[in-house]
Design an enzyme around this catalytic site. Structure first.
Site, PDB file in Angstrom:
ATOM      1  N   ASN A   1       0.978  -1.076  -0.123  1.00 40.54           N
ATOM      2  CA  ASN A   1      -0.093  -0.079   0.199  1.00 40.54           C
ATOM      3  C   ASN A   1       0.837   1.340  -0.004  1.00 40.54           C
ATOM      4  OD1 ASN A   1      -1.577   2.170   0.304  1.00 40.54           O
ATOM      5  ND2 ASN A   1      -2.484   1.437   2.668  1.00 40.54           N
ATOM      6  N   TRP A   2       1.132   1.807  -1.150  1.00 41.11           N
ATOM      7  CA  TRP A   2       1.910   2.950  -1.264  1.00 41.11           C
ATOM      8  C   TRP A   2       1.361   4.167  -0.428  1.00 41.11           C
ATOM      9  CZ3 TRP A   2       4.072   3.079  -7.069  1.00 41.11           C
ATOM     10  CH2 TRP A   2       4.677   1.677  -7.546  1.00 41.11           C
ATOM     11  N   LYS A   3       0.200   4.043  -0.190  1.00 40.89           N
ATOM     12  CA  LYS A   3      -0.427   5.434   0.340  1.00 40.89           C
ATOM     13  C   LYS A   3      -0.277   6.656  -0.304  1.00 40.89           C
ATOM     14  CE  LYS A   3      -0.094   3.294   4.827  1.00 40.89           C
ATOM     15  NZ  LYS A   3       0.113   2.960   6.340  1.00 40.89           N
TER      16      LYS A   3
ATOM     17  N   HIS B   1      -9.226   1.348   5.167  1.00 39.52           N
ATOM     18  CA  HIS B   1      -8.254   1.475   5.775  1.00 39.52           C
ATOM     19  C   HIS B   1      -8.183   2.529   6.979  1.00 39.52           C
ATOM     20  CE1 HIS B   1      -3.822   2.398   6.649  1.00 39.52           C
ATOM     21  NE2 HIS B   1      -3.652   1.417   5.955  1.00 39.52           N
TER      22      HIS B   1
ATOM     23  N   GLU C   1      -6.482   4.735   8.039  1.00 41.08           N
ATOM     24  CA  GLU C   1      -6.280   6.121   7.638  1.00 41.08           C
ATOM     25  C   GLU C   1      -7.688   6.693   7.270  1.00 41.08           C
ATOM     26  OE1 GLU C   1      -2.658   5.366   5.628  1.00 41.08           O
ATOM     27  OE2 GLU C   1      -1.764   4.882   7.679  1.00 41.08           O
TER      28      GLU C   1
ATOM     29  N   GLU D   1      -4.905  -4.839  10.688  1.00 42.86           N
ATOM     30  CA  GLU D   1      -3.682  -3.749  11.086  1.00 42.86           C
ATOM     31  C   GLU D   1      -4.154  -2.847  12.179  1.00 42.86           C
ATOM     32  OE1 GLU D   1      -1.975  -2.511   6.820  1.00 42.86           O
ATOM     33  OE2 GLU D   1      -3.548  -1.336   7.152  1.00 42.86           O
TER      34      GLU D   1
ATOM     35  N   GLY E   1       3.073   2.304  10.819  1.00 41.20           N
ATOM     36  CA  GLY E   1       4.179   3.250  10.698  1.00 41.20           C
ATOM     37  C   GLY E   1       4.817   3.617  11.910  1.00 41.20           C
TER      38      GLY E   1
ATOM     39  N   SER F   1       3.938  -2.021  10.269  1.00 42.98           N
ATOM     40  CA  SER F   1       5.458  -2.194  10.468  1.00 42.98           C
ATOM     41  C   SER F   1       5.762  -3.587  10.185  1.00 42.98           C
ATOM     42  CB  SER F   1       5.603  -1.909  12.063  1.00 42.98           C
ATOM     43  OG  SER F   1       5.246  -0.384  12.299  1.00 42.98           O
TER      44      SER F   1
ATOM     45  N   GLY G   1       3.055  -0.964   4.211  1.00 39.95           N
ATOM     46  CA  GLY G   1       2.990   0.531   3.974  1.00 39.95           C
ATOM     47  C   GLY G   1       4.409   0.656   3.608  1.00 39.95           C
TER      48      GLY G   1
HETATM   49  P1  13P Z   1       3.250   0.366   7.746  1.00 31.43           P
HETATM   50  O1  13P Z   1       3.832  -0.939   6.876  1.00 31.43           O
HETATM   51  O2  13P Z   1       3.945   1.546   6.992  1.00 31.43           O
HETATM   52  O3  13P Z   1       3.089   0.136   8.916  1.00 31.43           O
HETATM   53  O4  13P Z   1       2.019   0.617   7.064  1.00 31.43           O
HETATM   54  C1  13P Z   1       1.014  -0.565   7.251  1.00 31.43           C
HETATM   55  C2  13P Z   1      -0.287  -0.089   6.410  1.00 31.43           C
HETATM   56  O5  13P Z   1      -1.066   0.834   6.929  1.00 31.43           O
HETATM   57  C3  13P Z   1      -0.397  -0.775   5.384  1.00 31.43           C
HETATM   58  O6  13P Z   1      -1.712  -0.776   4.864  1.00 31.43           O
END
Ligand code: 13P
Length: 254
Positions: free
Chosen positions: A10-12, A98, A100, A168, A174, A214, A235
């Site tokens: 997930n490149w966000k 997600h 977020e 998650e 993160g 993470s 991420g």
């Molecule tokens: P990280 O791997 O940066 O913790 O993010 C996880 C995430 O939210 C994937 O959707």
């Protein structure tokens, strides 16, 4: 029950044209080297790069996914993207719910469910995200919260073939923190039980439940080896070819 692990990036809200294309090409090159990989690959770039990334992935066994979708097919929804538009760009997956988006855009379970349902009805696979906050975890409510999210966000038309669940924990995203392997397995096993109640045992046994939060090459082996962990939603580490592929190298067929 053989569940082929899914290694999903997930490149966000990261990457512009040049870097995004280079990243996708890098992943494509490495996946091609694997020949018949033991896991499936998915990358979910921002909407702006879907078309370019699709081209960059040509010939590689890497699926393309988006990070969100509207539940309507077209019409007066300024700024939104429909399932048909995603399919038109070559997407086969879409992430919904997600944390977020649940936090930043106040997305409810009901809305996530509508998005997942529309995605599935239109031939996309839904990656439905769930997970507890730190407060909820500290209050011992992790399984409760995840249960409610599954019951509320997973639509009736979900099956093991068209749906993936991503657990998650919000506090692990993160932050460099992860739950212990035992905690991850407990939650995944509990998720599978809820899925069995909602969609039947057959679907529950075959449905992939990813862990996200993470995930790095250094912790992937332990996490991906857990019996109810069927891949990772990655991420930060999905933004570097070596890290993404380093995680994938720890995946094995169950
Ligand atoms: P990280 O791997 O940066 O913790 O993010 C996880 C995430 O939210 C994937 O959707």
């Amino acid at each position: 029950m053989a569940r082929k692990p899914l290694i999903a990036g997930n490149w966000k809200m990261n990457m512009l044209s040049a870097d995004g294309t280079a990243l996708a090409k890098g992943v494509a090159t490495e996946v091609k080297k694997l020949g018949k990989p033991e896991c499936e690959f998915l990358v979910c770039p921002p909407f702006t790069l879907l078309s370019q990334v699709k081209k960059a992935l040509r010939g590689a066994k890497v699926a393309l996914g988006a990070q969100d979708v509207h539940f309507n097919l077209k019409g007066a929804h300024t700024g939104d993207i429909s399932p048909l538009m995603l399919k038109d760009l070559g997407c086969t997956y879409v992430i919904v719910g997600h944390s977020e988006r649940r936090a930043d855009h106040k997305e409810s379970n009901e809305l996530v469910c509508k998005k997942a349902q529309a995605a599935i009805e239109n031939g996309l696979k839904a990656v439905i995200c769930i997970g507890e906050t730190l407060e909820e975890r500290d209050a011992g409510k992790t399984i409760d919260v995840c249960t409610k999210q599954i019951l509320g966000s997973v639509p009736e038309n979900a099956t093991a073939a068209n749906t993936v669940i991503a657990y998650e924990p919000v506090w692990a995203i993160g932050t460099g923190k992860t739950p212990t392997a035992a905690d991850v397995e407990d939650v995944h096993a509990a998720i599978r039980k809820v899925v069995a109640k909602k969609l039947g045992k057959g679907n529950a046994n075959k449905m992939r439940i990813l862990y996200g939060g993470s995930v790095k090459p250094g912790n992937a082996k332990e996490l991906l080896a857990l019996p109810d962990v069927d891949g990772a939603l990655i991420g930060g580490a999905s933004l570097k070819v070596e890290d993404f592929m380093g995680i994938a190298s720890k995946a094995c067929v169950k």
